[in-house]
Design a protein around this motif. Structure first.
Motif, mmCIF file in Angstrom:
data_model
loop_
_atom_site.group_PDB
_atom_site.id
_atom_site.type_symbol
_atom_site.label_atom_id
_atom_site.label_comp_id
_atom_site.label_asym_id
_atom_site.label_seq_id
_atom_site.Cartn_x
_atom_site.Cartn_y
_atom_site.Cartn_z
ATOM 1 N N VAL A 54 0.845 -1.189 0.000
ATOM 2 C CA VAL A 54 0.000 0.000 0.000
ATOM 3 C C VAL A 54 0.884 1.245 0.000
ATOM 4 O O VAL A 54 1.781 1.372 0.838
ATOM 5 N N GLY A 55 0.637 2.136 -0.949
ATOM 6 C CA GLY A 55 1.369 3.394 -0.985
ATOM 7 C C GLY A 55 2.355 3.476 -2.136
ATOM 8 O O GLY A 55 2.342 2.661 -3.058
ATOM 9 N N ASP A 56 3.210 4.480 -2.069
ATOM 10 C CA ASP A 56 4.179 4.779 -3.120
ATOM 11 C C ASP A 56 5.224 3.670 -3.193
ATOM 12 O O ASP A 56 5.926 3.389 -2.214
ATOM 13 N N ALA A 57 5.359 3.045 -4.355
ATOM 14 C CA ALA A 57 6.291 1.931 -4.525
ATOM 15 C C ALA A 57 7.737 2.343 -4.266
ATOM 16 O O ALA A 57 8.573 1.484 -3.947
ATOM 17 N N LYS A 58 8.057 3.642 -4.385
ATOM 18 C CA LYS A 58 9.428 4.107 -4.209
ATOM 19 C C LYS A 58 9.749 4.462 -2.764
ATOM 20 O O LYS A 58 10.924 4.733 -2.447
ATOM 21 N N ALA A 59 8.754 4.468 -1.911
ATOM 22 C CA ALA A 59 8.964 4.860 -0.519
ATOM 23 C C ALA A 59 9.596 3.728 0.289
ATOM 24 O O ALA A 59 9.573 2.562 -0.115
ATOM 25 N N MET A 60 10.147 4.076 1.431
ATOM 26 C CA MET A 60 10.779 3.092 2.309
ATOM 27 C C MET A 60 9.741 2.081 2.808
ATOM 28 O O MET A 60 8.654 2.465 3.234
ATOM 29 N N PRO A 61 10.041 0.779 2.776
ATOM 30 C CA PRO A 61 9.054 -0.217 3.180
ATOM 31 C C PRO A 61 8.953 -0.395 4.694
ATOM 32 O O PRO A 61 9.961 -0.460 5.397
ATOM 33 N N VAL A 62 7.725 -0.462 5.162
ATOM 34 C CA VAL A 62 7.426 -0.878 6.538
ATOM 35 C C VAL A 62 6.501 -2.078 6.420
ATOM 36 O O VAL A 62 5.377 -1.949 5.923
ATOM 37 N N ARG A 63 6.988 -3.237 6.829
ATOM 38 C CA ARG A 63 6.227 -4.473 6.658
ATOM 39 C C ARG A 63 5.576 -4.878 7.974
ATOM 40 O O ARG A 63 6.215 -4.913 9.023
ATOM 41 N N LEU A 64 4.290 -5.214 7.883
ATOM 42 C CA LEU A 64 3.514 -5.642 9.043
ATOM 43 C C LEU A 64 3.076 -7.082 8.873
ATOM 44 O O LEU A 64 2.522 -7.452 7.836
ATOM 45 N N TYR A 65 3.317 -7.885 9.894
ATOM 46 C CA TYR A 65 2.790 -9.241 9.949
ATOM 47 C C TYR A 65 1.606 -9.219 10.914
ATOM 48 O O TYR A 65 1.766 -8.869 12.094
ATOM 49 N N GLU A 66 0.425 -9.568 10.407
ATOM 50 C CA GLU A 66 -0.791 -9.503 11.211
ATOM 51 C C GLU A 66 -1.635 -10.761 11.024
ATOM 52 O O GLU A 66 -1.676 -11.328 9.934
ATOM 53 N N ASP A 67 -2.300 -11.152 12.097
ATOM 54 C CA ASP A 67 -3.351 -12.172 12.033
ATOM 55 C C ASP A 67 -4.649 -11.441 12.357
ATOM 56 O O ASP A 67 -4.739 -10.762 13.385
ATOM 57 N N MET A 68 -5.645 -11.557 11.495
ATOM 58 C CA MET A 68 -6.858 -10.769 11.659
ATOM 59 C C MET A 68 -7.622 -11.087 12.936
ATOM 60 O O MET A 68 -8.428 -10.278 13.393
ATOM 61 N N ARG A 69 -7.396 -12.242 13.552
ATOM 62 C CA ARG A 69 -8.055 -12.578 14.816
ATOM 63 C C ARG A 69 -7.275 -12.078 16.032
ATOM 64 O O ARG A 69 -7.775 -12.160 17.153
#
Length: 233
Positions: A54-69
């Motif tokens: 989500v967001g600008d492909a050139k921006a610095m990545p912030v990766r989130l690991y989530e479980d919806m429950r």
């Protein structure tokens, strides 16, 4: 648990120390005009087939690991620093990457995590991942209830303009993206993430003892900017 988080947050403040006052000059530069709202954010599936970007492909990545429950993910998304991360994404300072785990189905019983991840993948096809992701966390059922049923997921989709339709509804009911769900869970397992939520900033994992920045509004942007995406390990 809250006490532990408060200690972590305090530790993060101490870690930032006097350098906080200089964060503005070291902030990640925006690559273009700010997106008007989360509805305008570009969203896509990464080439790895498991990461939603989500967001600008050139921006610095912030990766989130989530479980919806996961109720701790809900705390981050609804009451924690998710709003700060969204603001940075809107400003093109970072791009947010989501890896959707589903391990809680095995631990708590049921299939809600898998169903929710499948529905979110279907929402991505409609360009509505960001809005639907927010709706699901805002209305997250109790973890033990396994409340992400087909009916619930479709009801929540009705709250997102333009999401409901034959293709989306069918994808939810028939688990169209089951392969994506399984692959995303494998990606989570292989990442070495200790649980959810886990965050990687520019390829570097946020240490567990500093995860308080995820639950105290205002700290995460300072942390990202001060460390220039390279938090101390």
């Amino acid at each position: 648990m809250r006490a532990a988080r408060a200690v972590s947050a305090l530790a993060a403040v101490v870690l930032l120390g006097l350098s906080v006052t200089a964060c503005g000059s070291r902030a990640t530069g925006a690559a273009g005009p700010m997106y008007a709202s989360r509805d305008d954010l570009p969203e896509r599936l990464a080439p790895d087939g498991t990461t939603i970007v989500v967001g600008d492909a050139k921006a610095m990545p912030v990766r989130l690991y989530e479980d919806m429950r996961c109720p701790v993910c809900e705390e981050f998304e609804v009451r924690g620093a998710s709003s700060d991360l969204l603001e940075m994404t809107l400003r093109r300072q970072v791009r947010t990457e989501y890896v959707l785990a589903s391990f809680l189905d095995d631990r708590a019983g049921g299939s809600g995590s898998k169903k929710a991840a499948n529905a979110l993948r279907a929402a991505l096809e409609e360009g509505k991942f960001v809005e639907y992701h927010a709706r699901l966390f805002e209305n997250q059922p109790e973890e033990a209830i396994d409340g992400y049923t087909d009916a619930f997921l479709l009801d929540m989709a009705s709250l997102v303009d333009g999401l409901r339709g034959p293709a989306f509804d069918s994808a939810v009911r028939e688990m169209k993206y089951a392969d994506f769900v399984a692959a995303s869970e494998r990606a989570f397992d292989e990442s070495g993430a200790p649980g959810t939520p886990t965050m990687d900033i520019n390829g570097r994992r946020l240490p567990e003892w500093q995860t308080g920045v995820l639950f105290e509004k205002g700290l995460l942007p300072l942390y990202i900017r001060d460390r220039n995406g390279e938090p101390a390990g």
